[in-house]
Design an enzyme around this catalytic site. Structure first.
Site, PDB file in Angstrom:
ATOM      1  N   CYS A 161       3.888   9.353   2.366  1.00 47.27           N
ATOM      2  CA  CYS A 161       4.908   9.740   1.385  1.00 47.27           C
ATOM      3  C   CYS A 161       5.408  11.175   1.608  1.00 47.27           C
ATOM      4  CB  CYS A 161       4.427   9.559  -0.040  1.00 47.27           C
ATOM      5  SG  CYS A 161       5.845   9.539  -1.172  1.00 47.27           S
ATOM      6  N   CYS A 351      11.304   6.027  -0.536  1.00 48.01           N
ATOM      7  CA  CYS A 351      10.633   7.154  -1.163  1.00 48.01           C
ATOM      8  C   CYS A 351      11.395   7.491  -2.448  1.00 48.01           C
ATOM      9  CB  CYS A 351      10.652   8.338  -0.188  1.00 48.01           C
ATOM     10  SG  CYS A 351       9.488   9.609  -0.638  1.00 48.01           S
TER      11      CYS A 351
HETATM   12  P1  FAD Z   1      -4.457   2.947   1.993  1.00 49.92           P
HETATM   13  O1  FAD Z   1      -3.779   2.339   0.832  1.00 49.92           O
HETATM   14  O2  FAD Z   1      -4.820   4.389   1.927  1.00 49.92           O
HETATM   15  O3  FAD Z   1      -5.738   2.068   2.293  1.00 49.92           O
HETATM   16  C1  FAD Z   1      -6.592   2.259   3.386  1.00 49.92           C
HETATM   17  C2  FAD Z   1      -7.879   1.482   3.121  1.00 49.92           C
HETATM   18  O4  FAD Z   1      -8.665   1.468   4.310  1.00 49.92           O
HETATM   19  C3  FAD Z   1      -8.733   2.099   2.027  1.00 49.92           C
HETATM   20  O5  FAD Z   1      -9.067   1.125   1.086  1.00 49.92           O
HETATM   21  C4  FAD Z   1      -9.949   2.640   2.764  1.00 49.92           C
HETATM   22  O6  FAD Z   1     -11.140   2.583   1.987  1.00 49.92           O
HETATM   23  C5  FAD Z   1     -10.018   1.702   3.962  1.00 49.92           C
HETATM   24  N1  FAD Z   1     -10.696   2.263   5.126  1.00 49.92           N
HETATM   25  C6  FAD Z   1     -10.621   3.534   5.607  1.00 49.92           C
HETATM   26  N2  FAD Z   1     -11.407   3.672   6.685  1.00 49.92           N
HETATM   27  C7  FAD Z   1     -12.000   2.469   6.877  1.00 49.92           C
HETATM   28  C8  FAD Z   1     -12.933   1.989   7.827  1.00 49.92           C
HETATM   29  N3  FAD Z   1     -13.439   2.756   8.792  1.00 49.92           N
HETATM   30  N4  FAD Z   1     -13.332   0.699   7.741  1.00 49.92           N
HETATM   31  C9  FAD Z   1     -12.845  -0.118   6.779  1.00 49.92           C
HETATM   32  N5  FAD Z   1     -11.964   0.290   5.845  1.00 49.92           N
HETATM   33  C10 FAD Z   1     -11.538   1.573   5.901  1.00 49.92           C
HETATM   34  N6  FAD Z   1       4.147   5.251  -1.230  1.00 49.92           N
HETATM   35  C11 FAD Z   1       5.282   4.726  -1.754  1.00 49.92           C
HETATM   36  O7  FAD Z   1       5.711   3.647  -1.331  1.00 49.92           O
HETATM   37  N7  FAD Z   1       5.970   5.369  -2.765  1.00 49.92           N
HETATM   38  C12 FAD Z   1       5.528   6.522  -3.302  1.00 49.92           C
HETATM   39  O8  FAD Z   1       6.151   7.057  -4.216  1.00 49.92           O
HETATM   40  C13 FAD Z   1       4.319   7.094  -2.792  1.00 49.92           C
HETATM   41  N8  FAD Z   1       3.830   8.242  -3.307  1.00 49.92           N
HETATM   42  C14 FAD Z   1       2.610   8.716  -2.882  1.00 49.92           C
HETATM   43  C15 FAD Z   1       2.088   9.838  -3.481  1.00 49.92           C
HETATM   44  C16 FAD Z   1       0.846  10.311  -3.121  1.00 49.92           C
HETATM   45  C17 FAD Z   1       0.291  11.545  -3.782  1.00 49.92           C
HETATM   46  C18 FAD Z   1       0.090   9.622  -2.128  1.00 49.92           C
HETATM   47  C19 FAD Z   1      -1.296  10.101  -1.745  1.00 49.92           C
HETATM   48  C20 FAD Z   1       0.615   8.503  -1.499  1.00 49.92           C
HETATM   49  C21 FAD Z   1       1.886   8.037  -1.860  1.00 49.92           C
HETATM   50  N9  FAD Z   1       2.459   6.919  -1.243  1.00 49.92           N
HETATM   51  C22 FAD Z   1       3.639   6.394  -1.727  1.00 49.92           C
HETATM   52  C23 FAD Z   1       1.899   6.392   0.022  1.00 49.92           C
HETATM   53  C24 FAD Z   1       1.093   5.103  -0.118  1.00 49.92           C
HETATM   54  O9  FAD Z   1       0.070   5.253  -1.071  1.00 49.92           O
HETATM   55  C25 FAD Z   1       0.506   4.755   1.243  1.00 49.92           C
HETATM   56  O10 FAD Z   1       1.543   4.743   2.207  1.00 49.92           O
HETATM   57  C26 FAD Z   1      -0.159   3.380   1.208  1.00 49.92           C
HETATM   58  O11 FAD Z   1      -1.263   3.404   0.343  1.00 49.92           O
HETATM   59  C27 FAD Z   1      -0.555   2.956   2.614  1.00 49.92           C
HETATM   60  O12 FAD Z   1      -1.356   1.805   2.590  1.00 49.92           O
HETATM   61  P2  FAD Z   1      -2.562   1.627   3.644  1.00 49.92           P
HETATM   62  O13 FAD Z   1      -3.185   0.340   3.293  1.00 49.92           O
HETATM   63  O14 FAD Z   1      -2.046   1.876   5.007  1.00 49.92           O
HETATM   64  O15 FAD Z   1      -3.566   2.818   3.299  1.00 49.92           O
END
Ligand code: FAD
Length: 420
Positions: A161, A351
């Site tokens: 983000c 965003c």
């Molecule tokens: P995550 O949701 O972070 O999940 C990753 C998962 O992998 C976690 O559950 C973790 O425990 C697991 N994991 C990590 N390492 C391992 C391992 N070795 N083995 C097994 N599991 C593991 N997005 C938007 O669309 N709009 C917004 O307005 C927005 N605002 C945001 C504001 C903030 C402050 C933040 C922090 C994020 C924001 N985002 C927003 C971004 C969004 O949250 C992320 O892009 C999204 O969560 C990505 O999904 P992901 O599954 O790739 O990662």
């Protein structure tokens, strides 16, 4: 040793969405999800927690309540990837073999990359919406602010983000203005490593107007390198990305005092991914080396990546997962069926740029940095309606539609249809 038809590593926004969509598309698939956390956090809500709009508890649900029926949850983390032998080792010492692997581990927040930050965070005015542990403290800092410099930092890209570091600056500025004594006595500084306010020109233009209207001090090419809590000083490396510096000039150091410091840390792939054969050799960040259109690994055909850990040049958001998941599902099923992989992700991301309480520019765009609006409205305007979408509609969609595998968003390269 156990074997799974599909192994998903990471049960966050991307892993859960992929698992749900795969189960909907083909219920007989055998899927295992490797995820150590007992909880799942709606991170997009943290900006509004830091601004005193949401309670932190509203952004968390038990992981178990979100795992689709029929998906086998392995409550461990990945400790090693060996794609040559189609296996993953777990933190508990198991070896899991797979036909197809989906990597969805999200990012690692590199707090330690900024000297003094790990010790300073959570007290003395140093806060971050990027940390569940400290996001409540952001709101405390904003509420209790009595004047001085309020600095909001943004590190070099990529981060998740990319709009979030500046959204909280605009919200804090609104709060400071409610008290004329505080407003008269404070300076809001947005110090970013980037050369401009936002990477997509269509949305950068209105944001520059917002900065001007609010009288914020926007410092470009400023990379936070150190926090000195004893003297309440933030140290920045000023790079040639700053208009004050010429191309080729050596970076210089500048020290700015703060009363409040909101930090967004630099980010990379988790170490276990970055140090594995899945990462692109020599590329910064250690992201999974996938094709940006098909989401398939460039060297290991039975490996896909989705979400923040995928090495694609899209803006890393949960919204991007909405664009990626149907493509991943279609291509993965094609792979299982021995068919060509035809679905293509166009880089869609969104965003919601909060520019104040009640104001949002709903920035949706693709790889070409072209606007890709979901609403038949001028997307460059600040709108109350989009604030309501951000505050009320998107959280509901996230929990009840996206994570449940409903495809409410399907965007593909023109002329190419998904097969899922
Ligand atoms: P995550 O949701 O972070 O999940 C990753 C998962 O992998 C976690 O559950 C973790 O425990 C697991 N994991 C990590 N390492 C391992 C391992 N070795 N083995 C097994 N599991 C593991 N997005 C938007 O669309 N709009 C917004 O307005 C927005 N605002 C945001 C504001 C903030 C402050 C933040 C922090 C994020 C924001 N985002 C927003 C971004 C969004 O949250 C992320 O892009 C999204 O969560 C990505 O999904 P992901 O599954 O790739 O990662």
């Amino acid at each position: 040793m156990s074997h799974h038809q599909i192994l998903i590593v990471g049960g966050g926004a991307a892993g859960l969405t992929a698992a749900s969509q795969l189960k909907r598309a083909r219920p007989q698939l055998e899927i295992a999800l490797l995820e150590p956390s007992e909880h799942h956090d709606y991170q997009p809500g943290w900006t509004l927690v830091g601004a005193g709009v949401f309670y932190l508890d509203e952004t968390r649900r038990p992981e178990a309540s979100l795992i689709p029926e029929g998906v086998h949850w392995i409550r461990e983390g990945a400790a090693g990837f060996d794609p040559a032998s189609n296996s993953v080792t777990t933190t508990g010492g198991q070896t899991l073999r797979y036909d197809v692997l989906i990597v969805a581990t999200g990012l690692r927040l590199r707090w330690e990359a900024i000297k003094g930050l790990p010790e300073a965070l959570g007290k003395g005015g140093v806060c971050s919406n990027y940390s569940r542990e400290h996001v409540d403290y952001t709101w405390q800092c904003i509420r209790d602010f009595q004047g001085g410099n309020a600095i909001f930092t943004c590190p070099p890209m990529p981060i998740k983000c990319p709009g979030a570091p500046q959204k909280i600056a605009y919200l804090a500025d609104d709060v400071f203005r409610r008290d004329p004594a505080v407003a008269a006595n404070s300076k809001v500084i947005y110090a970013t490593a980037t050369p401009g306010i936002f990477g997509v020109p269509t949305y950068a233009a209105p944001l520059r107007e917002v900065v001007k209207r609010k009288g914020l001090d926007a410092l470009y090419g400023h990379v936070l390198t150190e926090v000195r809590p004893e003297t309440q000083e933030a140290v920045f490396r000023v790079t040639p990305a700053s208009p004050s510096r010429d191309e080729g000039e050596e970076p210089i150091e500048t020290v700015i005092p703060y009363a409040m410091l909101h930090v967004t840390p630099p980010m990379s792939a988790p170490q276990v991914v970055a140090e594995s054969p899945l990462a692109a050799e020599g590329a910064p960040g250690g992201f999974v080396e996938v094709d940006q259109y098909s989401l398939q690994h460039k060297r290991f055909a039975n490996v896909f990546a989705i979400g923040d850990v995928a090495g694609m040049p899209n803006s890393k958001t949960a919204a991007a997962v909405r664009g990626q998941a149907p493509v991943l599902v279609a291509n993965l099923l094609s792979l299982l069926d021995g068919q060509p992989l035809e679905s293509r992700y166009d880089g869609y991301s969104c965003c919601p740029l909060i520019t104040g309480y009640g104001k949002v520019i709903m920035a949706e765009f693709n790889y070409e940095q072209q606007p890709a609006p979901s609403f038949p409205l001028d997307p460059t305007r600040e709108r109350w309606s989009m604030w309501l979408v951000k505050k009320n509609v998107l959280p509901w969609l996230y929990w009840n539609r996206m994570l449940r595998g409903f495809q409410h968003e399907r965007r593909f390269m023109p002329g190419v249809q998904a097969k899922a």
